[in-house]
Motif scaffolding. Structure first.
Motif, PDB file in Angstrom:
ATOM      1  N   ALA A   1      -3.262   2.177   8.285  1.00 56.73           N
ATOM      2  CA  ALA A   1      -2.294   1.078   8.236  1.00 56.73           C
ATOM      3  C   ALA A   1      -2.938  -0.223   8.674  1.00 56.73           C
ATOM      4  N   VAL A   2      -3.678  -0.172   9.776  1.00 55.09           N
ATOM      5  CA  VAL A   2      -4.343  -1.374  10.283  1.00 55.09           C
ATOM      6  C   VAL A   2      -5.362  -1.894   9.287  1.00 55.09           C
TER       7      VAL A   2
ATOM      8  N   LEU B   1      11.100   2.634  -1.742  1.00 53.02           N
ATOM      9  CA  LEU B   1      10.120   1.886  -2.531  1.00 53.02           C
ATOM     10  C   LEU B   1      10.690   0.550  -2.969  1.00 53.02           C
ATOM     11  N   HIS B   2      11.932   0.577  -3.469  1.00 49.02           N
ATOM     12  CA  HIS B   2      12.567  -0.666  -3.919  1.00 49.02           C
ATOM     13  C   HIS B   2      12.660  -1.678  -2.776  1.00 49.02           C
ATOM     14  N   LYS B   3      13.014  -1.200  -1.589  1.00 47.28           N
ATOM     15  CA  LYS B   3      13.146  -2.086  -0.438  1.00 47.28           C
ATOM     16  C   LYS B   3      11.803  -2.711  -0.076  1.00 47.28           C
ATOM     17  N   LYS B   4      10.747  -1.892  -0.070  1.00 51.96           N
ATOM     18  CA  LYS B   4       9.418  -2.397   0.291  1.00 51.96           C
ATOM     19  C   LYS B   4       8.925  -3.433  -0.720  1.00 51.96           C
ATOM     20  N   ILE B   5       9.207  -3.177  -1.997  1.00 55.95           N
ATOM     21  CA  ILE B   5       8.778  -4.120  -3.038  1.00 55.95           C
ATOM     22  C   ILE B   5       9.469  -5.468  -2.845  1.00 55.95           C
ATOM     23  N   LYS B   6      10.770  -5.429  -2.633  1.00 57.68           N
ATOM     24  CA  LYS B   6      11.526  -6.670  -2.448  1.00 57.68           C
ATOM     25  C   LYS B   6      11.043  -7.431  -1.211  1.00 57.68           C
ATOM     26  N   GLU B   7      10.787  -6.687  -0.125  1.00 54.80           N
ATOM     27  CA  GLU B   7      10.302  -7.323   1.101  1.00 54.80           C
ATOM     28  C   GLU B   7       8.929  -7.960   0.885  1.00 54.80           C
ATOM     29  N   SER B   8       8.055  -7.250   0.170  1.00 54.80           N
ATOM     30  CA  SER B   8       6.703  -7.769  -0.075  1.00 54.80           C
ATOM     31  C   SER B   8       6.742  -9.036  -0.909  1.00 54.80           C
TER      32      SER B   8
ATOM     33  N   VAL C   1       0.835  -1.200   0.000  1.00 47.34           N
ATOM     34  CA  VAL C   1       0.000   0.000   0.000  1.00 47.34           C
ATOM     35  C   VAL C   1       0.872   1.253   0.000  1.00 47.34           C
ATOM     36  N   MET C   2       0.490   2.220  -0.859  1.00 42.47           N
ATOM     37  CA  MET C   2       1.086   3.561  -0.826  1.00 42.47           C
ATOM     38  C   MET C   2       0.028   4.493  -0.227  1.00 42.47           C
TER      39      MET C   2
ATOM     40  N   ASP D   1       2.421  -4.973   3.525  1.00 44.59           N
ATOM     41  CA  ASP D   1       3.148  -3.843   4.091  1.00 44.59           C
ATOM     42  C   ASP D   1       2.596  -2.557   3.485  1.00 44.59           C
ATOM     43  N   TYR D   2       3.018  -1.420   4.038  1.00 39.82           N
ATOM     44  CA  TYR D   2       2.607  -0.148   3.453  1.00 39.82           C
ATOM     45  C   TYR D   2       3.787   0.823   3.499  1.00 39.82           C
ATOM     46  N   ILE D   3       3.743   1.811   2.608  1.00 41.93           N
ATOM     47  CA  ILE D   3       4.785   2.819   2.528  1.00 41.93           C
ATOM     48  C   ILE D   3       4.112   4.184   2.460  1.00 41.93           C
ATOM     49  N   THR D   4       4.655   5.139   3.226  1.00 34.50           N
ATOM     50  CA  THR D   4       4.026   6.453   3.345  1.00 34.50           C
ATOM     51  C   THR D   4       4.646   7.442   2.364  1.00 34.50           C
TER      52      THR D   4
END
Length: 446
Positions: free
Chosen positions: A92-93, A113-120, A82-83, A102-105
């Motif tokens: 978030a909840v 963004l790259h880190k969140k994508i890889k983690e997801s 989520v963005m 996960d979500y990114i603010t």
């Protein structure tokens, strides 16, 4: 350069942000796709396979939470990120409850963004905490009735008071709420358990036959009556007769039923000699008999005779606590019948079954469980659940547009999103300013 080739769908109604994220993600060598609304994303998902959905939360008409819920139930294997420009705990909840990993603010850096994508993409999508024994204990069961709600407890209390007494009972409630099971519990858990229990669907017997079916007939009563025939009331003698959908009984039959209740006797068709009979009558209806009495469609005197003890069944949507014990009961029943022992269930399926409104009540739930067991390979996943049970988004179907019309609408939306800055709009649309001006002129000719 990364060699990953996962497919990503990016959803945002802000064209500038959509293009920015798209270009940033594309640099990681992912296969990337764009959608400017949740409705557009849903249509894309119906015909394409992706690995990760990246969506904004705040969008008009259908928001990101709705899109996440829809995706989670219809396409559970897709990871979700989520963005959001609203970094509240509630958002978030809600997004995480709706299936986001996960979500990114906003605003975020390319690296974030790259880190969140890889983690997801790395997080396991199918961490199934499978239920071993689902939920039912013997105290949640009475006869063939299962539950743990207050309605269930009140119902069992009434049955226990009635079961040993030869008293007439009327069971009222929607179709599929287990009215016959209640009647059987009254009979088989009580003093008359060893005597006959005869169930009659008053709405399932043709009107011209119901009288002879209920009360029997003698030889010569009508053409084709070549011998005496015992009626259902006679077969139930000493036990219980269950008159289901009694509201459908014709007026002539209602009159004869009243005589049975008043005089404790029946008269077979074609006979002038009444026969004494002792039988408990349990009736059931999904109609409002009181209203039918007021309209003259049901005899008032009969209504009061059959309604000595009244039991009202609640629809399943009003007693959700009974859903999981019922699921457990039906899984045990049909897993054995279909030779599929050791069935386990994804908790997400249980959540979905709990949330669904069950317009067909217990009967519909039973049918769905049969379907799930047949379609599963030992584990019941969301993929096995019928489409109609899953989260639905009621969006107006858009008329198919020509490519030219779609292009014109897109230009207007992009211009609006960048405050009519033609240079920015041209960059987002990947055309030069001259071409943009030409297309604007085509849209708004002078």
């Amino acid at each position: 350069m990364s060699s990953v080739k996962e497919k990503l769908l990016i959803v945002d109604d802000n064209y500038e942000m959509l293009d920015l994220v798209h270009r940033s993600v594309k640099n990681l060598q992912y296969h990337t796709y764009k959608a400017s609304s949740a409705a557009e994303a849903i249509e894309f998902l119906k015909t394409n396979t992706i690995d990760l959905l990246i969506t904004d939360l705040s969008m008009p008409e259908i928001d990101g939470i709705e899109l996440l819920r829809y995706t989670e139930e219809h396409f559970p294997s897709i990871s979700k990120l989520v963005m959001t420009g609203l970094p509240s705990i509630e958002n978030a909840v809600n997004s995480l409850k709706s299936g986001a990993l996960d979500y990114i603010t906003k605003p975020f850096t390319t690296e974030e963004l790259h880190k969140k994508i890889k983690e997801s993409l790395l997080k396991s999508k199918n961490k199934l905490q499978l239920s071993d024994s689902i939920f039912t204990s013997e105290r949640n069961r009475f006869g063939e009735i299962n539950g743990k709600s207050q309605h269930f407890k009140d119902l069992i209390n009434i049955i226990k008071r009635v079961k040993d007494n030869n008293v007439n009972v009327l069971i009222e409630g929607e179709s599929g709420t287990g009215k016959e099971l209640i009647a059987r519990a009254i009979h088989y858990e009580g003093a008359l358990a060893k005597m006959p229990f005869i169930a009659v669907n008053c709405g399932g017997i043709p009107e011209n036959l119901i009288e002879s079916e209920l009360f029997g007939y003698v030889k010569g009563a009508f053409t084709g009556a070549n011998e005496n025939r015992t009626g259902l009331f006679q077969k139930a003698a000493g036990g219980t007769i269950f008159l289901d959908e009694i509201g459908n009984a014709p007026q002539a039959v209602q009159s004869k039923l009243l005589r049975v209740l008043q005089e404790k006797e029946i008269t077979p068709l074609g006979s002038a000699v009444p026969q004494k009979i002792k039988v408990r009558i349990i009736s059931a209806t999904n109609n409002d008999l009181q209203q039918m009495v007021e309209k003259g469609d049901f005899r008032e005197d009969l209504y009061y005779r059959i309604n000595v003890i009244n039991i009202k069944t609640s629809p399943l949507r009003e007693r959700k606590e009974d859903i999981l014990p019922l699921v457990d009961h039906f899984i045990k029943k049909y897993a054995s019948e279909f030779d599929k022992p050791n069935i386990t269930v994804d908790p997400k399926v249980l959540e979905l079954l709990y949330r669904y409104s069950w317009p067909g009540n217990i009967r519909e739930l039973e049918n769905v469980i049969q379907h799930l067991i047949i379609m599963s390979d030992g584990i019941i996943h969301l993929q096995n659940v019928p489409h109609k049970l899953k989260y639905q988004i009621q969006a107006k179907a858009k008329e198919l547009k020509s490519l030219k019309e779609y292009e014109k609408d897109l230009i207007i939306k992009v211009l609006s999103s960048v405050g009519n800055n033609k240079t920015k709009a041209a960059q987002i649309l990947k055309i030069d300013r001259k071409t943009l001006n030409q297309k604007i002129s085509e849209k708004n000719p002078e």
